[in-house]
Write a protein that holds these residues in place. Structure first.
Motif, mmCIF file in Angstrom:
data_model
loop_
_atom_site.group_PDB
_atom_site.id
_atom_site.type_symbol
_atom_site.label_atom_id
_atom_site.label_comp_id
_atom_site.label_asym_id
_atom_site.label_seq_id
_atom_site.Cartn_x
_atom_site.Cartn_y
_atom_site.Cartn_z
ATOM 1 N N ARG A 77 0.822 -1.058 0.175
ATOM 2 C CA ARG A 77 0.154 -0.034 0.096
ATOM 3 C C ARG A 77 1.008 1.240 0.394
ATOM 4 N NH1 ARG A 77 -4.165 1.781 3.405
ATOM 5 N NH2 ARG A 77 -5.357 -0.509 3.324
ATOM 6 N N SER A 78 1.957 1.320 0.952
ATOM 7 C CA SER A 78 2.900 2.514 0.986
ATOM 8 C C SER A 78 3.509 2.627 0.047
ATOM 9 C CB SER A 78 3.601 2.455 2.226
ATOM 10 O OG SER A 78 5.250 1.311 1.512
ATOM 11 N N TYR A 79 3.640 1.486 -1.260
ATOM 12 C CA TYR A 79 4.443 1.517 -2.188
ATOM 13 C C TYR A 79 3.601 2.584 -3.209
ATOM 14 C CZ TYR A 79 7.630 -0.041 -6.227
ATOM 15 O OH TYR A 79 7.984 -0.105 -7.448
ATOM 16 N N LEU A 89 0.901 4.227 -2.849
ATOM 17 C CA LEU A 89 0.294 5.025 -2.475
ATOM 18 C C LEU A 89 1.746 6.270 -3.025
ATOM 19 C CD1 LEU A 89 -1.302 5.091 0.846
ATOM 20 C CD2 LEU A 89 -2.624 5.764 -0.907
ATOM 21 N N ARG A 90 3.150 6.248 -3.102
ATOM 22 C CA ARG A 90 3.472 6.859 -2.395
ATOM 23 C C ARG A 90 3.866 7.476 -4.608
ATOM 24 N NH1 ARG A 90 9.229 9.144 -0.912
ATOM 25 N NH2 ARG A 90 9.683 9.370 -2.661
ATOM 26 N N GLY A 92 7.367 -5.199 2.392
ATOM 27 C CA GLY A 92 7.398 -3.850 2.369
ATOM 28 C C GLY A 92 8.798 -3.397 1.077
ATOM 29 N N GLU A 93 8.461 -1.975 1.527
ATOM 30 C CA GLU A 93 9.135 -1.007 0.505
ATOM 31 C C GLU A 93 10.986 -1.528 0.945
ATOM 32 O OE1 GLU A 93 7.643 2.450 0.139
ATOM 33 O OE2 GLU A 93 8.782 3.248 -1.567
ATOM 34 N N ASP A 113 13.326 13.218 2.080
ATOM 35 C CA ASP A 113 12.378 12.401 1.897
ATOM 36 C C ASP A 113 11.812 13.511 0.890
ATOM 37 O OD1 ASP A 113 10.594 10.684 3.949
ATOM 38 O OD2 ASP A 113 11.524 10.270 2.991
#
Lengths: 338, 362, 319
Positions: free
Chosen positions: A6-8, A10-11, A336-337, C146
């Motif tokens: 998910r995080s990947y 979204l980014r 994970g990323e 970031d």
């Protein structure tokens, strides 16, 4: 092979939208840097460049109303963004009242097809050559031949386009010198004559792009293969007595290609830029020709609309490549990323 | 562990193996003429300090030496076949099905883009014919001459799950990727892979060196299980003498590319013969007594130019004149112990005495 | 390959390190032989030759001829060739002239250094920004990193040419410096990325940890410990940046969007293209700038490859 974390996701989506917004904003600001009313200035420049513009008053009025140039700047900005969302780029000054969107739509299929072809072939050929350049079982002759083919590497595609156009279209006459197919002679559609014509016309432009780009991948892949060769799992693969082709594909290429895919996304911008110039040289009826003619005619809405569209296309391509990556690198999807 | 003399059949016979590395200023003699045998069902430990050539020797046996290294001479007989005389294709077919490897640092030895089951499956599929023959002969030699059948996918899956379970790994490992496994699990997955085709010989190259003590124990036990239940002969390379004491039947001690001693574990620890072995044994910390640490330097001669005579002369506390000129031959000073040292002299009746004892007495 | 030597003395000390060993261990050392590899030297040679040509050339050739029209010798071909009118080339214009009688040799002498100039200015700015942002992001980490990563990713994705086209079409007159500055705005992300990833790797390395433990200041670590080891990467980044900048500049010029007040190689190509030089076979008009540019790019590529070999030792000695 795995799902995208998910995080990947979204980014990557975030970067995509941010990029588009950023590009749109820049394109909004630039014409307004010049003092005065951008529309009158555009029309004024056009008049300067090409003589009288018909219905210039009508154009100015129509535009003013459309874009609310009588309103404040922030309001214009919001309307502008809203228009972009509906793919409304305004009208072409040169071909008023044709909407810019229509101009783009006519040219887009040609650009897309050429781009896809060039992309896929460049990446596939380049990496494949790089891989066999390193393989111990490749014949020496082949290994010596490959660097010869890389003579065009790093030269701007526009120069290669000129070279090819001159030598193969004008001097040798093997290929046509303009357009995507023999307009007037061949009827567009799923017939052999048309397809053949398209291929003939598309060969030189495609070559211009591919010849200058694949060398980069060959060099990169060769480096990656060297790195992979030194890894521990290669020793085990040899100890297992697996068939050489299988080891080349599943153990070497499969691992060496990963950074290449990441790098590919970064080069997409350059590829698109190069293609625009190639289309211009070959008068190929894609976005390149559209932009070139718009520059000549000082047709700002078309310049801006086409540029923005190309930027969006590039950002979309980058997004797709990024989304593809977890499917081939399990370290991203399962765990994970990185 | 001591029950090794009932099956005396030699599985691996290495004669005078030499592996040199080419450098701009001369060949580095990484392995300079070693000979040893591996008997069926035993674990042979191969010890020595860093740089002594034990890993190179193993790679030599496995025929995995790549330039600038090369095998200069020697004979490697596996079950009667001389490996050095095989063609590339024959060698490739023989790999894994008769001679397997449990690699050092399984951390990076597994392909990161392949699931565990795929990595075991590919070697099974590759050698299917050979595997069938191996299994048949292990199960009472019932090879009735029929061509080996290709395993169905279901059979393959069953076999792999069987292997995983045998090394004590849970079923879910089947579909996982290497980076999802811990170090000990990866090592055991490598063991499962190594036994998949029931080879005659497995070489384990420092298989437990990168693990912590608790995990080390589990892995070591699994390897013992391989020896005891499957009857596979193993060469274990390492430098942890304590672990060797528990695992190995016999131990080969190497120094600077030469074998200085081969002895059973008992003899090795109770009466180490070669002065170098004695140094090694003494360097193992003891729980029971306090003793000063004998600082020993590393290999002091240039590996390109080993000294004539005994290889250990520059570091030996008992060096004699003879050691500078004459290379000592390996002699069996008592049953189960061979030493290459001039300190041991053969007597008329065939027994050996240690000249140090003689000197002391006189 | 064994050499015969006298028997070793038992009390001998271990052999002394060979003479060609680098003087310091572990740190980057400028006397390392890889700097003198074939590719790097050839590339640097090419670039220097062209730069020299531009600087020195004006003393031997009247570069004013690049902008003056010689109405008597229009469309003149290079020496040894004849044009479509049957006129032979002459030594007055050894490389021929264009449609307005501008001397091509003069154009080359002026245009080539200009092109390099654009590239180097843009690359220097890009590198400067890249060092600052790369170190900041890589070293400090956290949300600063970031953020830097985000804006450089976004800038990278956008095809620079598109924005440059929009920009240049709006601006009336462009000078070389202006164009270099505009291009530099798109040159910094690559340098930032490269430097940042190197900083990340080095941050975890032994000697940096040592420096931190011994209480060295952040700037001190950056400049005294890390920067010297980054030198091959900085050079590589610079060359890559220059290549990209010249690429963008040529692209703009060939579309007619480059500086109009000075002759540029790309601009000459634009004029030639518009003047139907391709179909009418005035090959020298577009050909000379094209070949010159090609040579320049090859030179830059060789330098890049040469630097690659230095940075990645595994690539040395292989072909």
């Amino acid at each position: 092979m795995g799902k995208i974390p998910r995080s990947y996701l979204l980014r990557r989506l975030g970067i995509f939208f941010l990029t588009i917004w950023f590009a749109a904003t820049i394109i909004f600001i630039i014409p307004r840097l010049a003092p005065g009313d951008p529309i009158s200035a555009m029309v004024g420049d056009m008049t300067q460049a090409g003589g009288d513009v018909e219905n210039s008053q009508a154009i100015i009025e129509g535009w003013r109303a459309r874009f609310g140039l009588d309103k404040s700047l922030p309001e214009q900005y919001v309307r502008y963004l809203g228009n972009l969302l509906t793919l409304d780029f305004g009208y072409s000054i040169n071909a008023f009242p044709t909407p810019v969107g229509e101009v783009i739509a006519r040219a887009l299929p040609w650009t897309l097809s050429l781009l896809l072809l060039a992309m896929v072939l460049t990446f596939a050929i380049g990496n494949f050559l790089g891989a066999i350049l390193m393989w111990r079982y490749t014949p020496r002759l082949v290994k010596m031949f490959i660097p010869v083919t890389m003579v065009f590497t790093s030269i701007p595609s526009v120069l290669a386009a000129l070279f090819l156009l001159y030598n193969f279209a004008y001097v040798l006459g093997w290929f046509p010198d303009a357009n995507a197919y023999n307009v007037g002679e061949v009827v567009p559609g799923f017939n052999l004559a048309f397809i053949g014509s398209v291929i003939r016309h598309g060969t030189l432009p495609a070559l211009a792009i591919i010849l200058v780009s694949f060398g980069y991948w060959t060099l990169g892949m060769r480096g990656m293969m060297i790195t992979v060769e030194g890894e521990d799992y290669m020793q085990l693969a040899r100890a297992k007595g697996l068939a050489p082709f299988y080891v080349l594909y599943r153990y070497m290429i499969r691992n060496a290609i990963l950074p290449q895919v990441t790098a590919f996304a970064i080069t997409l911008g350059t590829l698109v830029s190069g293609q625009v110039l190639v289309e211009y040289v070959f008068q190929y009826p894609g976005m390149g020709k559209v932009i070139y003619e718009a520059i000549l005619a000082q047709d700002f809405p078309v310049i801006q609309g086409a540029s923005f569209f190309l930027i969006t296309m590039t950002a979309l391509a980058v997004l797709l490549v990024d989304l593809l990556y977890p499917y081939i690198d399990p370290r991203i999807s399962a765990g994970g990323e990185s | 562990m001591t029950d090794n003399n009932t099956q005396n059949r030699t599985v691996l016979d290495v004669k005078d193996l030499r592996v040199y590395y080419e450098t701009p200023r001369g060949d580095v003699k990484a392995v300079d003429g070693i000979s040893f045998t591996l008997r069926e069902g035993e674990i042979l430990g191969l010890v020595g300090e860093s740089g002594c050539g034990k890993s190179t020797a193993a790679m030599g046996v496995l025929q995995l030496i790549s330039p600038p290294g090369r095998i200069v001479s020697g004979e490697i007989n596996l079950d009667g076949t001389d490996l050095l005389g095989l063609t590339t294709e024959q060698l490739r077919q023989m790999r894994w099905s008769r001679l397997a490897l449990i690699p050092q640092g399984a951390m990076n030895s597994l392909n990161p883009t392949m699931k565990i089951h795929q990595q075991i499956a590919d070697v099974i599929r590759q050698h299917e014919k050979a595997a069938m023959v191996n299994l048949a002969s292990k199960n009472g030699g019932n090879d009735d001459g029929k061509p080996a059948q290709r395993m169905s996918r279901a059979e393959l899956k069953t076999r792999i799950l069987e292997l995983l379970q045998w090394v004590g790994l849970p079923e879910r490992i089947y579909s996982m990727y290497p980076h999802e496994l811990s170090g000990g699990m990866k090592q055991r997955a490598c063991i499962a892979m190594a036994i998949a085709l029931n080879p005659s010989v497995i070489i384990a190259d420092e298989s437990t060196s990168a693990l912590d003590v608790v995990v080390q124990r589990v892995v070591a036990q699994t390897m013992l299980k391989v020896k005891l239940e499957l009857g596979v002969s193993m060469i274990m390379i390492g430098h942890d003498m304590g672990l060797m004491a528990q695992m190995a039947d016999r131990i080969v001690v190497m120094y600077a590319g030469n074998i200085v001693e081969i002895a059973t574990v008992e003899h090795m620890f109770k009466n180490p013969g070669h002065p170098y072995t004695q140094l090694l044994i003494e360097s193992v910390p003891s729980l029971k007594e306090r003793k000063p640490l004998k600082i020993t330097e590393g290999i002091t001669h240039d590996p390109r130019n080993p000294p004539p005579g005994c290889i250990f002369q520059l570091r030996c506390p008992f060096v004699m004149d003879r050691c500078h000129t004459e290379k000592p031959l390996r002699q069996e000073i008592r049953p189960g112990q061979e030493v290459a040292c001039h300190l041991y002299e053969e007597q008329a009746d065939g027994s050996y005495i240690d000249v140090r004892d003689v000197v002391e007495h006189s | 390959m064994t050499t015969s030597q006298p028997p070793v003395d038992v009390a001998a000390v271990p052999p002394a390190p060979p003479e060609d060993a680098p003087r310091t261990m572990g740190r980057f050392n400028i006397w390392d032989t890889p700097w003198f590899n074939a590719r790097l030297m050839t590339g640097v040679g090419i670039i220097t030759a062209i730069l020299l040509m531009g600087v020195v050339g004006q003393f031997f050739w009247d570069v004013g001829m690049a902008t003056e029209r010689d109405r008597t010798a229009r469309f003149a071909p290079p020496v040894g060739f004849t044009n479509f009118r049957g006129e032979p080339g002459s030594w007055a214009h050894p490389l021929g002239t264009n449609n307005l009688g501008h001397d091509m040799l003069a154009v080359a002498l002026v245009g080539a250094p200009n092109t390099f100039l654009i590239g180097f200015i843009a690359a220097t700015i890009g590198l400067g920004v890249g060092i600052v942002l790369g170190f900041t992001g890589g070293f400090l980490g956290g949300w600063i990193d970031d953020f830097i990563r985000l804006i450089s990713d976004v800038t990278l994705t956008i095809p620079a040419l598109m924005v440059l086209i929009v920009l240049n079409s709006v601006l009336d007159r462009i000078s070389i410096t202006t164009m270099a500055l505009i291009i530099a705005a798109f040159a910094w992300p690559r340098a930032t990325r490269q430097i940042r990833s190197q900083v990340l790797t080095m941050r975890e390395s032994g000697y940096v940890q040592m420096a931190r433990l011994s209480g060295a200041s952040t700037f001190g670590i950056m400049f005294k410990e890390m920067l010297p080891n980054l030198i091959p990467y900085l050079f590589a980044s610079f060359i890559a940046g220059a290549t990209g900048a010249i690429l963008a500049a040529v692209g703009l010029e060939t579309l007619g969007l480059g500086p109009q007040n000075v002759p540029t190689l790309g601009g000459t190509i634009y004029d030639a293209y518009r003047g139907s030089a391709l179909s009418a076979n005035f090959w020298w008009w577009w050909g000379i700038p094209t070949v010159l540019l090609a040579v320049m790019f090859v030179g830059l590529l060789l330098v890049n490859l040469g630097l690659d070999e230095i940075a990645n030792p595994r690539l040395r000695g292989r072909k």
